[in-house]
Scaffold this active site. Structure first.
Site, PDB file in Angstrom:
ATOM      1  N   ASP A   1       0.885  -1.279   0.046  1.00  0.00           N
ATOM      2  CA  ASP A   1       0.034   0.169   0.087  1.00  0.00           C
ATOM      3  C   ASP A   1       0.955   1.293   0.079  1.00  0.00           C
ATOM      4  O   ASP A   1       1.915   1.135   0.359  1.00  0.00           O
ATOM      5  CB  ASP A   1      -0.976  -0.046   1.323  1.00  0.00           C
ATOM      6  N   GLU A   2       0.145   2.364  -0.559  1.00  0.00           N
ATOM      7  CA  GLU A   2       0.871   3.589  -0.268  1.00  0.00           C
ATOM      8  C   GLU A   2       2.286   3.784  -0.736  1.00  0.00           C
ATOM      9  O   GLU A   2       3.033   4.310   0.072  1.00  0.00           O
ATOM     10  CB  GLU A   2       0.545   4.286   1.362  1.00  0.00           C
TER      11      GLU A   2
ATOM     12  N   TRP B   1      -9.056  -1.982   0.788  1.00  0.00           N
ATOM     13  CA  TRP B   1      -9.341  -1.080   1.958  1.00  0.00           C
ATOM     14  C   TRP B   1      -9.805   0.350   1.294  1.00  0.00           C
ATOM     15  O   TRP B   1     -10.212   1.046   2.222  1.00  0.00           O
ATOM     16  CB  TRP B   1      -8.158  -0.885   2.760  1.00  0.00           C
TER      17      TRP B   1
ATOM     18  N   ASP C   1      -8.571   2.412  14.296  1.00  0.00           N
ATOM     19  CA  ASP C   1      -8.006   3.594  14.993  1.00  0.00           C
ATOM     20  C   ASP C   1      -8.990   4.876  14.967  1.00  0.00           C
ATOM     21  O   ASP C   1      -8.762   5.849  15.290  1.00  0.00           O
ATOM     22  CB  ASP C   1      -6.549   3.857  14.368  1.00  0.00           C
TER      23      ASP C   1
HETATM   24  C1  ACM Z   1      -3.584   1.157   4.644  1.00  0.00           C
HETATM   25  O1  ACM Z   1      -4.400   1.586   5.786  1.00  0.00           O
HETATM   26  N1  ACM Z   1      -2.579   1.636   4.239  1.00  0.00           N
HETATM   27  C2  ACM Z   1      -3.748  -0.256   4.098  1.00  0.00           C
END
Ligand code: ACM
Length: 543
Positions: A326-327, A410, A438
């Site tokens: 991710d990211e 996600w 969170d």
């Molecule tokens: C994510 O929340 N970066 C998977």
């Protein structure tokens, strides 16, 4: 007139009895038929079990002893009056699948049947929960036939940002087991910390598991405030084995997540040659997504990742291995002459294509080792980050993601799920706005968490089968302590457990809330700092 009064009285008694007998079990079983009467645990003579169910019998015996001081022998004879009987029968798999169970309680006998040990374990959890309400005195007479809606019912713990340690993980595994969750997704690696011992590369933990300080403060992502306190911690391989075994006893599979090619700063701090420009960096103290990434074009880096995975395979029996993905900020690749030359040589057009090209090689390696890769939905190469300044201009990849991969959804819309499903991928739905632990209770109050359906309404029916389950994620950038973590996780974990297990037509928030009350007492007794319902239902209160 007298007759009528009598009749009314009878109806009232019946209603009262039915009410008193309501079962408090989370996740809600899929079929419950209540009957008259109850099984008195005080009169129970023992536990009978068939071959293969010994461990579950021992667990039940221990739970009844510890919590209610009930001493039951575990070698009671079959069919004897006033016993609890645990019976494994493989033939039941046709009706009950790999995880289902049938629980029958009469005033003289409790019987749990299943095709697998996991099924017996879930039957035992239902029994234990149903008796909390009476403080272990009674099991209402009932027939329950139950099996989960999804095979993947996960809780994720991010220990990279804040290390919580073995005892805390065990507590969380206990609570997952109680709630019939079967997948512990362990986020062990990120920019701010490397938390798993890798023997071949000791600096990963010597250097990568420690940071000098931690960003804190109101502004959160932009915060310039720091704790000024060092933070560190990691799991030795022995501790990992211990936790994997502890989870397995509770029918929980541990899926490790080793992030690549991004969220890699802690590794690069340990071994600068893993990055694109061989610069010495420190383990970051800030949070976000703007750090260094692996030089995936380097044979040495590829070998490093394979070596790490080899040690991971040896520690985790899980069929599925999560590689994050991710990211990934492509700036480091954009700036690197070497990376650009590699792309030219291999006809790779965009950085997104380079990520998919790399991910596919990793997937191939994981498959060659008899496992299966999973990654966050960026691994498909589609830009979902038009809201991030540094990524909004990123192109989509043309390179197709390897087959047989599990896509961990996600972020994005239902079209993205449709696209993945239409290409044959299986998906786990962890949509951030519904499942991120969170997020505070004002953005995901308990009822909203409970209402999540991993199969989006808009998704065409033919693709429903591609959704294999759901995850709930405890990211821990801003959750340094155990108490703060508990507050975020509990009671929402119970809601997510029901999302993963119970068929939508059997869900009912008021009934869930009622069943939560005895569970809160159990958590309180364990020292779990759950959010009180007045906080957890924040939105409801404000409406
Ligand atoms: C994510 O929340 N970066 C998977």
């Amino acid at each position: 007139m007298k007759k009528l009064l009598y009749l009314i009285l009878l109806v009232c008694i019946a209603a009262f009895e039915a009410g008193a007998q309501e079962l408090n079990i989370i996740p809600r079983p899929n079929k419950i038929e209540l009957a008259k009467g109850q099984f008195a645990l005080g009169a129970a003579k023992g536990i009978h079990y068939t071959s293969g169910a010994e461990k579950e019998a021992a667990n039940l015996e221990k739970a009844l002893q510890e919590k209610y001081n009930l001493s039951l022998q575990t070698n009671a004879g079959k069919g004897k009056k006033n016993t609890i009987s645990l019976e494994l029968d493989k033939k039941l798999s046709k009706d009950l699948g790999k995880e289902g169970y049938r629980l029958t309680a009469t005033p003289t006998q409790v019987t749990i049947k299943a095709a697998t040990e996991a099924g017996i374990h879930y039957g035992v959890q239902s029994l234990l929960q149903a008796i909390y309400t009476s403080e272990g005195k009674f099991m209402p007479a009932v027939t329950i036939e139950d099996k989960p809606r999804f095979e993947w019912r996960a809780f994720m713990l991010d220990e990279a940002r804040h290390f919580k340690g073995k005892e805390e993980v065990k507590l969380l595994l206990d609570e997952m087991a109680r709630l019939k969750m079967n997948t512990f997704h362990w986020h062990l690696v990120d920019d701010q910390g490397w938390r798993i011992e890798i023997k071949k590369y000791p600096k990963l933990t010597e250097v990568g598991s420690k940071r000098k300080s931690t960003a804190i403060g109101e502004k959160k992502w932009n915060s310039n405030k720091q704790s000024g306190e060092p933070h560190s911690g990691f799991y030795t391989q022995e501790e990992i084995k211990e936790i994997v075994a502890y989870a397995a006893e509770r029918h929980i599979n541990v899926v490790p997540e080793i992030e690549m090619p991004g969220h890699a700063s802690a590794a690069i701090a340990a071994y600068p040659w893993l990055g694109t420009d061989n610069q010495n960096i420190e383990v970051p103290v800030k949070f976000g997504r703007f750090y260094d990434i692996y030089d995936v074009t380097s044979p040495r880096v590829q070998e490093f990742l394979q070596d790490v995975l080899q040690e991971v395979f040896a520690l985790f029996p899980s069929k599925v291995i999560h590689i994050g993905g991710d990211e990934v900020g492509y700036e480091a690749w954009e700036k690197s002459e070497k990376v650009n030359a590699y792309m030219k040589e291999h006809g790779i057009k965009t950085y997104a294509d380079l990520q998919v090209h790399f991910t596919n090689n990793i997937s191939k390696y994981i498959e060659q080792n008899g496992r299966r890769m999973m990654g966050w939905n960026e691994i498909m190469g589609i830009n979902i980050h038009h809201d991030f300044e540094e990524k909004k201009a990123d192109a989509n990849a043309e390179t197709e993601l390897a087959k047989n991969v599990v896509v961990h959804f996600w972020k994005g819309d239902v079209e993205l799920i449709t696209q993945a499903a239409s290409k044959g991928y299986q998906l786990v739905n962890s949509l951030h706005s519904m499942t991120y632990l969170d997020y505070n209770y004002s953005s995901i109050p308990l009822q909203k968490a409970y209402s999540f359906d991993p199969v989006p309404q808009e998704l065409a029916k033919e693709y429903h089968q591609n959704i294999i389950g759901t995850g709930s994620q405890m990211w821990s950038e801003w959750i340094p302590t155990r108490g703060e973590m508990h507050y975020q996780v509990f009671p929402r974990l119970a809601a997510y457990a029901e999302v993963g297990w119970t068929q939508p037509q059997n869900k009912n928030y008021e009934q869930f809330r009622q069943a939560l009350l005895p569970l809160l007492k159990v958590w309180e007794a364990r020292g779990i700092h759950f959010a009180p319902l007045s906080d957890a239902e924040e939105q409801k209160k404000n409406q």
